[in-house]
Design an enzyme around this catalytic site. Structure first.
Site, PDB file in Angstrom:
ATOM      1  N   HIS A  48       0.840  -1.206   0.000  1.00  0.00           N
ATOM      2  CA  HIS A  48       0.000   0.000   0.000  1.00  0.00           C
ATOM      3  C   HIS A  48       0.876   1.257   0.000  1.00  0.00           C
ATOM      4  O   HIS A  48       0.606   2.218  -0.718  1.00  0.00           O
ATOM      5  CB  HIS A  48      -0.902   0.016   1.244  1.00  0.00           C
ATOM      6  CG  HIS A  48      -1.911  -1.086   1.288  1.00  0.00           C
ATOM      7  ND1 HIS A  48      -2.100  -1.887   2.384  1.00  0.00           N
ATOM      8  CD2 HIS A  48      -2.796  -1.523   0.352  1.00  0.00           C
ATOM      9  CE1 HIS A  48      -3.068  -2.765   2.133  1.00  0.00           C
ATOM     10  NE2 HIS A  48      -3.496  -2.567   0.906  1.00  0.00           N
ATOM     11  N   LYS A  64     -18.908  -5.915  10.068  1.00  0.00           N
ATOM     12  CA  LYS A  64     -17.742  -6.596  10.648  1.00  0.00           C
ATOM     13  C   LYS A  64     -16.639  -5.600  10.977  1.00  0.00           C
ATOM     14  O   LYS A  64     -16.379  -4.655  10.218  1.00  0.00           O
ATOM     15  CB  LYS A  64     -17.225  -7.706   9.730  1.00  0.00           C
ATOM     16  CG  LYS A  64     -17.016  -7.293   8.292  1.00  0.00           C
ATOM     17  CD  LYS A  64     -16.496  -8.461   7.481  1.00  0.00           C
ATOM     18  CE  LYS A  64     -16.249  -8.009   6.106  1.00  0.00           C
ATOM     19  NZ  LYS A  64     -15.644  -8.200   5.082  1.00  0.00           N
ATOM     20  N   SER A 100      -2.724  -7.889   2.643  1.00  0.00           N
ATOM     21  CA  SER A 100      -3.154  -7.772   4.039  1.00  0.00           C
ATOM     22  C   SER A 100      -3.579  -9.134   4.571  1.00  0.00           C
ATOM     23  O   SER A 100      -3.331  -9.454   5.736  1.00  0.00           O
ATOM     24  CB  SER A 100      -4.337  -6.802   4.148  1.00  0.00           C
ATOM     25  OG  SER A 100      -3.972  -5.527   3.721  1.00  0.00           O
ATOM     26  N   ARG A 104      -1.906  -5.566  -8.677  1.00  0.00           N
ATOM     27  CA  ARG A 104      -0.826  -6.534  -8.480  1.00  0.00           C
ATOM     28  C   ARG A 104      -0.758  -7.522  -9.631  1.00  0.00           C
ATOM     29  O   ARG A 104       0.309  -7.997  -9.990  1.00  0.00           O
ATOM     30  CB  ARG A 104      -1.052  -7.321  -7.184  1.00  0.00           C
ATOM     31  CG  ARG A 104      -0.663  -6.559  -5.950  1.00  0.00           C
ATOM     32  CD  ARG A 104      -1.216  -7.206  -4.711  1.00  0.00           C
ATOM     33  NE  ARG A 104      -2.663  -7.056  -4.677  1.00  0.00           N
ATOM     34  CZ  ARG A 104      -3.414  -7.359  -3.637  1.00  0.00           C
ATOM     35  NH1 ARG A 104      -2.861  -7.879  -2.566  1.00  0.00           N
ATOM     36  NH2 ARG A 104      -4.711  -7.171  -3.676  1.00  0.00           N
TER      37      ARG A 104
HETATM   38  P1  ADP Z   1      -9.740  -3.752  -0.676  1.00  0.00           P
HETATM   39  O1  ADP Z   1     -10.371  -4.586   0.390  1.00  0.00           O
HETATM   40  O2  ADP Z   1     -10.556  -2.574  -1.082  1.00  0.00           O
HETATM   41  O3  ADP Z   1      -9.174  -4.504  -1.849  1.00  0.00           O
HETATM   42  P2  ADP Z   1      -7.070  -3.502   0.314  1.00  0.00           P
HETATM   43  O4  ADP Z   1      -6.692  -2.860   1.587  1.00  0.00           O
HETATM   44  O5  ADP Z   1      -6.848  -4.977   0.219  1.00  0.00           O
HETATM   45  O6  ADP Z   1      -8.556  -3.094   0.073  1.00  0.00           O
HETATM   46  O7  ADP Z   1      -6.314  -2.816  -0.898  1.00  0.00           O
HETATM   47  C1  ADP Z   1      -6.410  -1.463  -1.169  1.00  0.00           C
HETATM   48  C2  ADP Z   1      -5.725  -1.149  -2.472  1.00  0.00           C
HETATM   49  O8  ADP Z   1      -4.341  -1.463  -2.389  1.00  0.00           O
HETATM   50  C3  ADP Z   1      -6.246  -1.931  -3.668  1.00  0.00           C
HETATM   51  O9  ADP Z   1      -6.198  -1.096  -4.799  1.00  0.00           O
HETATM   52  C4  ADP Z   1      -5.257  -3.064  -3.813  1.00  0.00           C
HETATM   53  O10 ADP Z   1      -5.188  -3.551  -5.141  1.00  0.00           O
HETATM   54  C5  ADP Z   1      -3.977  -2.356  -3.429  1.00  0.00           C
HETATM   55  N1  ADP Z   1      -2.967  -3.250  -2.925  1.00  0.00           N
HETATM   56  C6  ADP Z   1      -3.083  -4.184  -1.960  1.00  0.00           C
HETATM   57  N2  ADP Z   1      -1.915  -4.834  -1.758  1.00  0.00           N
HETATM   58  C7  ADP Z   1      -1.039  -4.306  -2.638  1.00  0.00           C
HETATM   59  C8  ADP Z   1       0.338  -4.569  -2.968  1.00  0.00           C
HETATM   60  N3  ADP Z   1       1.034  -5.515  -2.368  1.00  0.00           N
HETATM   61  N4  ADP Z   1       0.898  -3.800  -3.923  1.00  0.00           N
HETATM   62  C9  ADP Z   1       0.176  -2.852  -4.535  1.00  0.00           C
HETATM   63  N5  ADP Z   1      -1.109  -2.569  -4.312  1.00  0.00           N
HETATM   64  C10 ADP Z   1      -1.708  -3.283  -3.370  1.00  0.00           C
END
Ligand code: ADP
Length: 149
Positions: free
Chosen positions: A18, A42, A128, A91
């Site tokens: 992120h 949740k 995450s 990704r």
């Molecule tokens: P959501 O539940 O909305 O997908 P996330 O917190 O998982 O939320 O992800 C938020 C954003 O960050 C999304 O655009 C996701 O594609 C991006 N993202 C998550 N992990 C990575 C990573 N390792 N590298 C780049 N972007 C990421």
């Protein structure tokens, strides 16, 4: 006019993946709002407050980054905050398929454009959900997150 972008996500927790997306977005916008989507059904692994405090602390010295929680539609949150852009990280092709539909829906509903930024290859495998899994087993996650959780 100020160019404001919203970077929405669950950020449960915020990872170095992120952070890499925020770093790439910073030269493109005047202000970035990291928006933690909160689902009333949740609570998540970390509470919204804990996520907010964690991310706010990382960017405490950067006046161009704001961190907020929200529980409305993302495009509504963007309008309330005068943001004309949404930033999302990609990704892989699975991310792309899913994100494309949402981006098109959002644009049709509001005219808000989504800007996709491709993750640096060294962070492509970080998510995450994997960090949460490791935390469940009390494993060390320090190399996947920007600061101690
Ligand atoms: P959501 O539940 O909305 O997908 P996330 O917190 O998982 O939320 O992800 C938020 C954003 O960050 C999304 O655009 C996701 O594609 C991006 N993202 C998550 N992990 C990575 C990573 N390792 N590298 C780049 N972007 C990421």
């Amino acid at each position: 006019m100020e160019r404001i972008a919203v970077f929405p996500g669950s950020f449960d927790p915020f990872t170095i993946g992120h952070k890499a997306i925020v770093d790439k977005a910073l030269p493109l916008f005047d202000k970035i709002i990291i928006a933690i989507g909160v689902n009333s059904e949740k609570n998540g692994f970390f509470t919204p407050e804990k996520r907010l405090n964690y991310i706010s602390d990382i960017y405490k010295d950067n006046p161009r980054i704001e961190v907020k929680t929200y529980s409305s539609l993302t495009v509504e949150f963007c309008k309330e905050n005068n943001a004309k852009f949404i930033v999302r990280g990609l990704r892989n092709t699975t991310d792309f398929q899913y994100e494309k539909t949402i981006a098109q829906m959002n644009r049709q509903m509001s005219g808000i454009e989504t800007i996709f930024l491709v993750t640096p290859p060294e962070y492509g495998h970080i998510s995450s959900s994997v960090v949460r899994e490791l935390l469940t087993y009390k494993a060390d996650v320090s190399e996947f997150v920007p600061k101690a959780l």
